[in-house]
Scaffold this motif. Sequence first.
Motif, short mmCIF file in Angstrom:
data_model
loop_
_atom_site.label_atom_id
_atom_site.label_comp_id
_atom_site.label_asym_id
_atom_site.label_seq_id
_atom_site.Cartn_x
_atom_site.Cartn_y
_atom_site.Cartn_z
N ASN A 88 0.83 -1.21 0.00
CA ASN A 88 0.00 0.00 0.00
C ASN A 88 0.87 1.26 0.00
O ASN A 88 0.49 2.29 -0.56
CB ASN A 88 -0.88 0.02 1.25
N GLY A 206 -1.49 -1.56 13.68
CA GLY A 206 -0.60 -2.50 13.01
C GLY A 206 0.86 -2.08 13.15
O GLY A 206 1.17 -0.88 13.15
N SER A 207 1.76 -3.08 13.25
CA SER A 207 3.18 -2.78 13.43
C SER A 207 3.97 -3.54 12.37
O SER A 207 4.16 -4.75 12.47
CB SER A 207 3.59 -3.20 14.85
N GLY A 208 4.38 -2.82 11.31
CA GLY A 208 5.11 -3.44 10.21
C GLY A 208 6.51 -2.85 10.13
O GLY A 208 7.43 -3.28 10.83
N GLY A 210 6.99 -0.26 11.39
CA GLY A 210 6.99 0.21 12.78
C GLY A 210 6.84 1.71 12.91
O GLY A 210 6.76 2.21 14.03
N LEU A 211 6.77 2.43 11.81
CA LEU A 211 6.74 3.89 11.95
C LEU A 211 5.36 4.42 12.36
O LEU A 211 5.27 5.48 12.99
CB LEU A 211 7.25 4.57 10.69
N THR A 212 4.31 3.68 12.04
CA THR A 212 2.99 4.05 12.56
C THR A 212 2.99 3.86 14.07
O THR A 212 2.63 4.77 14.84
CB THR A 212 1.90 3.15 11.91
N THR A 332 -5.84 1.42 9.44
CA THR A 332 -4.76 1.99 8.63
C THR A 332 -4.95 1.77 7.13
O THR A 332 -4.04 2.08 6.35
CB THR A 332 -3.42 1.41 9.09
N GLY A 334 -5.42 -0.17 3.48
CA GLY A 334 -4.96 -1.40 2.82
C GLY A 334 -6.02 -2.10 2.01
O GLY A 334 -5.85 -3.23 1.55
#
Length: 346
Positions: A88, A206-208, A210-212, A332, A334
């Motif tokens: 995304n 969500g933690s991908g 990690g910046l969110t 978020t 997607g």
Amino acid sequence: MSQHMTTETELLPGLADFPRAKLFSSPTDIEPLPRLGKRLGIDLKVKRDDLLPVAMGGNKIRQLEYYLGEAIARQADCVLITGAVQSNFVRLCAACARKLGLEPHIQLENRVPKDDATYSHSGNVLLNQLLGATIHYYSGEQTEAAADANLDALAEDLRRKGKSPYVIHLGTDHPPLGGLGYARAAAEMFLQYEATGQKPDHVVLGSGSGLTHAGFLAGVRTIGWNMPVHGICVRRPATEQAPRILKRATEICRMLGSGYSVEDKDISVDDRALDPGYGLLNDAVRNAMEYAAYDEGLLLDPVYTGRVLAGMIGLTKQGLIEHGQSVAFIHTGGLPAIFAYQRELI
Ligand SMILES: Cc1ncc(COP(=O)(O)O)c(C=O)c1O
């Protein structure tokens, strides 16, 4: 500290030190989810970042305000980004770049072991094509450093052709500019709750990359909110994600000139919904998508937000989120990936 503050930059003055390309104007709504909340035994609200108003929405628009702000400040004429085939971030980078008159160049990585036609061509890939992005496929080593190095090589090619590229890197050895967008979102949400006299007991997101997660955490702690911010792992196990969030949130606090110093006790990551891995479905994610759709007419995606609701359900079952507590779920986005996962969803 926040008694009479009415704007995000009053709450987080350090934000003003970074150039921002404004891509949207208003706060996203916070809506109650009464039926889904009743199912889970909690008072549930959703912050609708899926409805941010660029190219089908999503969290990355907030992050891109700061990357593209820097790109414009550096007088770039094109922007490069890397991500999974159904990323995304890549789609929104292409759209936001177009919105600002920059040329998008995207690198699609073979991260997910899937090659059916809908995954390879529908959803975000179709939107990238509509946006006229130059697409490069990358099947080299699957590390952030290798993907970034290939992106740098593509940028070098463009430089040789007289272009002025700006690169959005993945790796944690580059500044977490995108996290500023979520520190700002934390301030936005703080103001929205403050206007109602309420405060959530928990935030779940969500933690991908990690910046969110790290940006939101840095933002709320700097403002003075101390509730748990639970990051549901969508990409890597909790043992790897926790130090990543600590590092990034610490860096973002420093960038904001925050007096707060993030500690291990601030980091909550949960990977119980991650199996069998990034971009792959499991039954808990499928069920979560159905609950949101059937109870509230709320669409979740199979890679991120479906997994986040599955993770949140797990937190309620473990009692980490207690019966009756109030929870803010950050949606978020997607959603284009729903179409790319058609084969697994029905
Ligand atoms: C829809 C959606 N939600 C959540 C995330 C995770 O955000 P972050 O990478 O900032 O951790 C992503 C990342 O691509 C995303 O696309």
